[in-house]
Design an enzyme around this catalytic site. Structure first.
Site, short mmCIF file in Angstrom:
data_model
loop_
_atom_site.label_atom_id
_atom_site.label_comp_id
_atom_site.label_asym_id
_atom_site.label_seq_id
_atom_site.Cartn_x
_atom_site.Cartn_y
_atom_site.Cartn_z
N GLU A 196 36.01 49.17 39.40
CA GLU A 196 37.25 49.36 39.83
C GLU A 196 37.37 50.02 41.09
OE1 GLU A 196 39.12 47.72 37.73
OE2 GLU A 196 37.63 47.20 36.67
N VAL A 293 46.63 28.28 33.78
CA VAL A 293 45.54 27.49 34.41
C VAL A 293 45.35 26.18 33.57
CG1 VAL A 293 43.19 27.63 35.18
CG2 VAL A 293 44.57 29.71 35.22
#
Ligand SMILES: *[C@@H]1O[C@H](CO)[C@@H](O)[C@H](O)[C@H]1NC(C)=O
Ligand SMILES: *[C@@H]1O[C@H](CO)[C@@H](O)[C@H](O)[C@H]1NC(C)=O
Length: 428
Positions: A196, A293
């Site tokens: 991250e 999507v």
């Protein structure tokens, strides 16, 4: 946030590295656009050879005897050097990344089949703690939920059950004690693993100094550098992406963006708001104005667009994720990037392979440039010239960092090291 969701690489995911770190890109990128690790590696080799006068003399004699070109690697490696198998190394994954303690451990990959790294024993059973040469700790799991450290090494605590359960009151004392010599299995390395960005890495400053020996992250200056992806020299016709230019006839859309965490405060959302006033942007994903999507999948969907907004969730050095490698470069949509500055991107990809939002004074002028490229296919096609020389590797989580950690131990000497200022290094 992405590793958790990342699909396995569609490309050849087993391109081995020859660099000294797990730093694959040094070979791939060094020559062409002056990436730093190439130089670094060179200097390191120099330092190694010149460490002492006798060593230098010995090296010199060896060179003379074998002729200089053999020393510089133009012949196959000497047989008695290359056949020595790497020493067997055990690497324990302390907990399943983002999994919490109750998650069943994953099946470890075969590092040899996947990444051409032999001699790895990848461990998930904490009972093997004492045998591990290295232990991988995933940052997010260290700082969420109750503390979960191995108990101090030593006398009684050696069976698996005790290793799993630690009273919370003992914990504070334990955390301190763990950084002191003798409290851990001798020679073992603790590796801090994080993919991250600093903006999404809470709790860094709560970790004791000198707790970890190595860092493993996307940052090039990590002890074990594992980027989200990289380019490597194209050597095989089947290398991904296929073809020198994607099939342009199938590109019916102009600009696509896939975003799963919609946050109005993020720079990427603010930029999108401006950009979409001047050019149509199709947004996919949960949250915000996204549409789902399509069933054909993310990669097929994006492949039908000319441009992809590879916008990172936060802007930090080297923080370039699979949005660039997989969603754009691999699918054949030209990346429009928002992340670290252009110079930083150019350490990873050729300058002509992407469009940076900073190249334009405003979102309006970026939009007119994209519309210009849409009308001028010859100019647009230039954004794919990197494909003549390079293929895309997309890192697979968590198999690849795990195997790279094993490789790093194999290549490391015995010199002890510990990380004293983790937070100030990572947040820099
Ligand atoms: C795999 O690694 C060995 C050294 O361990 C190397 O000689 C060989 O070329 C590598 N294989 C591939 C396919 O690169
Ligand atoms: C790892 O770190 C610990 C704690 O700082 C230290 O005692 C130990 O010597 C280090 N080991 C290696 C191999 O670097």
């Amino acid at each position: 946030m992405e590793p958790r969701r990342q699909h396995e690489s569609r490309g050849r995911s087993s391109k081995p590295a020859d660099a000294r770190r797990a730093a694959l890109p040094s070979r791939a990128m060094g020559a062409l656009w002056g990436w730093v690790a190439g130089g670094r590696r060179g200097r390191r080799r120099g330092r190694g050879l010149l460490r002492s006068a006798p060593a230098l003399a010995a090296a010199g004699m060896l060179c003379t005897a074998l002729a200089a070109y053999a020393c510089w690697g133009q012949l196959p490696p000497l047989p008695w050097v290359s056949t020595a198998p790497p020493r067997p190394v055990g690497v324990l994954l302390w907990s399943e990344p983002f999994g919490g303690r109750s998650t069943a451990p994953r099946q470890p990959p075969d590092c040899w089949l996947r990444f051409n790294i032999s001699g790895c024993r990848l461990l998930t059973d904490r009972a093997a703690y004492g045998e591990a040469h290295a232990v991988l700790f995933h940052h997010r799991d260290l700082v969420t939920g109750p503390p979960d450290w191995p108990p101090p090494w030593g006398a009684q605590v050696r069976n698996a059950k005790e290793l799993r359960v630690l009273d919370q009151e003992e914990e504070a004392a334990v955390a301190e004690a763990l950084a002191t010599p003798g409290s851990r299995p001798p020679g073992q390395r603790w590796v801090w693993m994080n993919f991250e960005s600093p903006s999404h890495s809470p709790g860094l400053r709560n970790l004791a100094a000198d707790l970890f020996n190595w860092t493993l992250s996307y940052r090039t200056d990590s002890d074990i550098f594992v980027p989200y992806g990289y380019l490597y020299p194209r050597s095989h016709p089947g290398d991904q992406p296929l073809g020198l230019v994607p099939p342009l006839g199938r590109k019916r859309g102009l600009v696509a963006w896939v975003v799963s965490h919609w946050d109005e405060r993020q720079a990427r959302v603010r930029y999108y708001r401006q950009l979409s006033q001047h050019i149509a942007v199709d947004v996919f994903g949960r949250g915000g104005p996204g549409q789902p999507v399509p069933d054909s999948g993310l990669l097929h969907t994006v492949a039908r667009y000319k441009f992809y907004l590879a916008f990172e969730n936060s802007q930090h050095m080297d923080y370039i994720t699979e949005k660039l490698w997989r969603n754009a470069l691999l699918t054949g949509a030209v990346p429009v990037v928002l992340g670290p500055d252009r110079t930083n991107y150019e350490r990873f990809v050729p300058r002509g392979a992407f469009i940076h939002v900073d190249d334009f004074p405003s979102a309006a002028s970026l939009a007119s440039y994209l519309l210009f490229l849409d009308r001028n296919p010859a100019v647009y096609r230039r954004y794919f010239s990197w494909r003549r020389s390079y293929a895309v590797h997309v890192t697979s989580f968590w198999d690849e960092p795990w195997c790279r950690a094993c490789q790093a131990v194999q290549r490391a000497g015995d010199r002890p090291k510990s990380i004293s200022h983790l937070a100030s290094w990572f947040e820099r």
